[in-house]
Design an enzyme around this catalytic site. Structure first.
Site, PDB file in Angstrom:
ATOM      1  N   CYS A 307       0.792  -1.169  -0.007  1.00  0.00           N
ATOM      2  CA  CYS A 307      -0.037  -0.036  -0.186  1.00  0.00           C
ATOM      3  C   CYS A 307       0.730   1.339   0.014  1.00  0.00           C
ATOM      4  O   CYS A 307       0.685   2.041  -0.910  1.00  0.00           O
ATOM      5  CB  CYS A 307      -0.923   0.074   1.261  1.00  0.00           C
ATOM      6  SG  CYS A 307      -2.226  -1.074   1.084  1.00  0.00           S
TER       7      CYS A 307
HETATM    8  N1  LIG Z   1      -2.189  -6.033   1.834  1.00  0.00           N
HETATM    9  C1  LIG Z   1      -2.927  -4.852   2.338  1.00  0.00           C
HETATM   10  O1  LIG Z   1      -2.553  -4.540   3.647  1.00  0.00           O
HETATM   11  C2  LIG Z   1      -4.094  -4.004   1.542  1.00  0.00           C
HETATM   12  C3  LIG Z   1      -4.545  -2.849   2.547  1.00  0.00           C
HETATM   13  C4  LIG Z   1      -5.644  -2.243   1.695  1.00  0.00           C
HETATM   14  C5  LIG Z   1      -6.000  -2.204   0.381  1.00  0.00           C
HETATM   15  N2  LIG Z   1      -4.969  -3.151  -0.214  1.00  0.00           N
HETATM   16  C6  LIG Z   1      -5.353  -3.275  -1.629  1.00  0.00           C
HETATM   17  O2  LIG Z   1      -6.522  -4.360  -1.851  1.00  0.00           O
HETATM   18  C7  LIG Z   1      -5.967  -4.770  -3.050  1.00  0.00           C
HETATM   19  C8  LIG Z   1      -5.756  -6.294  -2.979  1.00  0.00           C
HETATM   20  O3  LIG Z   1      -4.525  -6.485  -2.253  1.00  0.00           O
HETATM   21  P1  LIG Z   1      -4.141  -7.967  -1.474  1.00  0.00           P
HETATM   22  O4  LIG Z   1      -2.852  -7.432  -0.361  1.00  0.00           O
HETATM   23  O5  LIG Z   1      -5.090  -8.460  -1.063  1.00  0.00           O
HETATM   24  O6  LIG Z   1      -3.266  -8.424  -2.713  1.00  0.00           O
HETATM   25  P2  LIG Z   1      -2.757 -10.151  -2.821  1.00  0.00           P
HETATM   26  O7  LIG Z   1      -1.889 -10.251  -3.763  1.00  0.00           O
HETATM   27  O8  LIG Z   1      -2.704 -10.545  -1.378  1.00  0.00           O
HETATM   28  O9  LIG Z   1      -4.176 -10.855  -3.257  1.00  0.00           O
HETATM   29  C9  LIG Z   1      -4.763 -10.706  -4.466  1.00  0.00           C
HETATM   30  C10 LIG Z   1      -5.371 -11.879  -5.104  1.00  0.00           C
HETATM   31  O10 LIG Z   1      -5.856 -11.719  -6.319  1.00  0.00           O
HETATM   32  C11 LIG Z   1      -5.649 -12.820  -7.015  1.00  0.00           C
HETATM   33  N3  LIG Z   1      -5.784 -12.428  -8.387  1.00  0.00           N
HETATM   34  C12 LIG Z   1      -4.754 -11.710  -9.291  1.00  0.00           C
HETATM   35  N4  LIG Z   1      -5.422 -11.295 -10.554  1.00  0.00           N
HETATM   36  C13 LIG Z   1      -6.779 -11.931 -10.654  1.00  0.00           C
HETATM   37  C14 LIG Z   1      -7.875 -12.106 -11.468  1.00  0.00           C
HETATM   38  N5  LIG Z   1      -7.728 -11.440 -12.690  1.00  0.00           N
HETATM   39  N6  LIG Z   1      -9.075 -12.848 -11.063  1.00  0.00           N
HETATM   40  C15 LIG Z   1      -8.986 -13.405 -10.145  1.00  0.00           C
HETATM   41  N7  LIG Z   1      -7.898 -13.302  -9.031  1.00  0.00           N
HETATM   42  C16 LIG Z   1      -6.998 -12.693  -9.225  1.00  0.00           C
HETATM   43  C17 LIG Z   1      -4.287 -13.428  -6.733  1.00  0.00           C
HETATM   44  O11 LIG Z   1      -4.154 -14.521  -6.987  1.00  0.00           O
HETATM   45  C18 LIG Z   1      -4.315 -13.070  -5.080  1.00  0.00           C
HETATM   46  O12 LIG Z   1      -4.924 -13.977  -4.692  1.00  0.00           O
HETATM   47  C19 LIG Z   1      -4.737  -3.794  -3.994  1.00  0.00           C
HETATM   48  O13 LIG Z   1      -5.461  -2.944  -4.466  1.00  0.00           O
HETATM   49  C20 LIG Z   1      -4.181  -3.492  -2.403  1.00  0.00           C
HETATM   50  O14 LIG Z   1      -3.663  -1.959  -2.753  1.00  0.00           O
HETATM   51  C21 LIG Z   1      -4.141  -4.058   0.369  1.00  0.00           C
END
Ligand SMILES: NC(=O)c1ccc[n+]([C@@H]2O[C@H](COP(=O)([O-])OP(=O)(O)OC[C@H]3O[C@@H](n4cnc5c(N)ncnc54)[C@H](O)[C@@H]3O)[C@@H](O)[C@H]2O)c1
Length: 473
Positions: A307
């Site tokens: 993030c």
């Molecule tokens: N990690 C954090 O602390 C956090 C906090 C707030 C917001 N976010 C936001 O949330 C979003 C997700 O982050 P995250 O940390 O959960 O990521 P992550 O990498 O942990 O998880 C994302 C998941 O999406 C899957 N994926 C990717 N492309 C895909 C597709 N086309 N169809 C289906 N699945 C797909 C991946 O395999 C993975 O399991 C990002 O935009 C991030 O900025 C993350």
């Protein structure tokens, strides 16, 4: 699939071509508008809505579990076969989500995972939680949102609520996602409902998690907002509606930009205090005794995670397209990305004082995750520090209870390091660098067994024995 759903293919069969104004369809829509809203509202209120999550990572899995715990039937969709298999066998791969919860919800038939996007046809709501990284050029990469949306569009049907959760630049929901929906010939706010709701999850936080962290929601229309609020209110203690999807997108970017800039300030204050011969940690802790008008942020070896290092650049990129240069973001980003270099320079100076050089030194990195007590390595400054030290000829080892193995990419190729055990790993090292202050480490033991320690996190604040061996960031 309930029979009264208007599927896209039915539209086509009826001669209602996407993007073509059709007066017959227009008037029919007018009659149906309330019907789709009422139907979805009823499904949500009665907890009979079948909800979906695309992307089962740090954000998607906790959300899926909370919605299932609230009594809804949840289908998670992910392209990662390992994650799908893990969930269906009742195993969590996210530290903050207990496997016992996943196992129970799967057993009760309330949570299921699949790689098959055709499951979307059965869903009443879908929340998109896919990654939003940066391209090599540091521009936003929304390709995963768009590829998820293409799948949603293929299985879109009237009466469906779509909520984008991935962090992105203001305007994405309206400019990128909405057209995908409308290309299918369905009207947003009347037949299909679209909103943005940023996830605020803080992995490893023992107090705040998905359920008790207030959730912001902004829809493309007031009806979209209302429907999304009613869904999330089932699983989250407090939901805060805002006036538009763009506002909700901007809220998330303000929050993360606020952190990035204040961490940048703390890092610059650390550099200034170093020049002045003042202890920055003492300065910040003393300033934090002020009961109003000050909030402590601490310096460190650099930003990490999915993030804070990334999201502000989504905002500055968007502003660039509007001929505005987001200067605070640029400056903070410059300072924060230089911190691993600053750490390596401090190591070089400390070794130099002992008539040693980085070239040929044995250096042990303590903690490699991007922050305390989590296993997440994404954008971790430890990776940069290791690369820089190796470039200068050091032999680098590391220890981290959360990461048994570490892949380091370099122009020479990929290498794999393995975590060493303490205190044995401390022997014969020229310098120990505390990069991540996991609570599991015994810092007195680390100092006792070392000749030189660089502490980038103030993890040794309570240590008095052997203090002369410790150098602070
Ligand atoms: N990690 C954090 O602390 C956090 C906090 C707030 C917001 N976010 C936001 O949330 C979003 C997700 O982050 P995250 O940390 O959960 O990521 P992550 O990498 O942990 O998880 C994302 C998941 O999406 C899957 N994926 C990717 N492309 C895909 C597709 N086309 N169809 C289906 N699945 C797909 C991946 O395999 C993975 O399991 C990002 O935009 C991030 O900025 C993350």
């Amino acid at each position: 699939m309930s029979s009264n759903r208007l599927k896209v293919k039915n539209n086509k069969r009826a001669g209602l071509m996407p993007n073509k104004p059709n007066t017959t369809r227009g008037s029919a829509l007018g009659r149906r508008t309330g019907e789709w809203v009422a139907r979805l509202a009823k499904l949500i209120q009665s907890r009979k809505a079948h909800v979906g999550i695309i992307g089962l990572g740090y954000v998607g899995l906790p959300l899926a579990v909370e919605l299932a715990k609230a009594g809804l039937r949840v289908t998670g969709i992910d392209i990662d076969a390992e994650k799908v298999k893990a969930i269906n066998s009742g195993r969590s791969y996210i530290q903050d989500v207990p496997s016992a919860d996943v196992a129970r919800l799967v057993r009760e038939g309330r949570l299921v995972a699949t790689e098959d996007f055709s499951a979307l046809a059965e869903l009443d709501t879908v929340s998109i939680c896919v990654p939003t990284p940066l391209r090599k050029t540091k521009d936003p990469d929304v390709s995963m949102i768009m590829s998820a949306m293409k799948e949603v569009a293929r299985h879109l049907h009237a009466g469906m609520l779509i909520v984008l959760e991935s962090t992105t630049y203001p305007g994405t929901t309206e400019e990128m996602v909405r057209p995908e929906v409308e290309r299918q010939g369905l009207s947003v706010g009347r037949e299909v409902f679209l909103a943005f709701s940023p996830e605020r999850v803080d992995p490893g936080n023992p107090t705040y998690h998905t359920k008790n962290t207030p959730k912001i929601i902004g829809g493309c229309t007031p009806t979209c907002t209302e429907l999304a609020v009613s869904l999330y209110a089932l699983a989250v203690d407090r939901v805060i509606p805002v006036s538009s999807s763009q506002t909700a997108e901007m809220v998330k970017l303000l929050e993360n930009t606020f952190r990035a800039i204040n961490i940048g300030l703390a890092n610059e204050v650390a550099i200034m205090c170093d020049r002045l011969g003042v202890n920055v940690w003492e300065v910040i802790d003393a300033a934090a005794t002020k009961p109003f008008g000050f909030m402590p942020f601490y310096p460190g070896p650099g930003l990490g995670g999915h993030c804070i290092p990334i999201d502000p650049l989504y905002l500055s990129w968007k502003l660039k397209t509007l001929d505005y240069n987001a200067r605070f973001i640029q400056l903070a980003s410059e300072i924060n990305t230089q911190m691993p270099h600053y750490v390596v320079d401090k190591i070089a100076a400390a070794l130099n004082d002992r008539r040693q050089s980085i070239n040929g030194a044995g250096i042990l990195i303590v903690g490699v995750s991007y922050k305390r007590d989590v296993e997440d390595l994404r954008e971790s400054p430890a990776l940069d520090i290791i690369r820089l030290l190796r470039q200068r000829g050091a032999t680098v080892t590391y220890t981290d209870p959360y990461n048994a193995e570490l892949r380091i990419e370099s122009p020479q190729g990929e290498s794999i390091l393995r975590s060493v055990a303490l205190p044995e790993g401390l022997a014969k090292q020229d310098c120990i660098v505390i990069v991540t202050d996991h609570r599991a480490f015994n810092y007195q033991q680390i100092v006792d067994h070392s000749s030189l320690v660089l502490d980038t996190r103030n993890a040794t604040r309570a240590i008095t024995r052997g203090r002369e061996k410790v150098i602070m960031l």
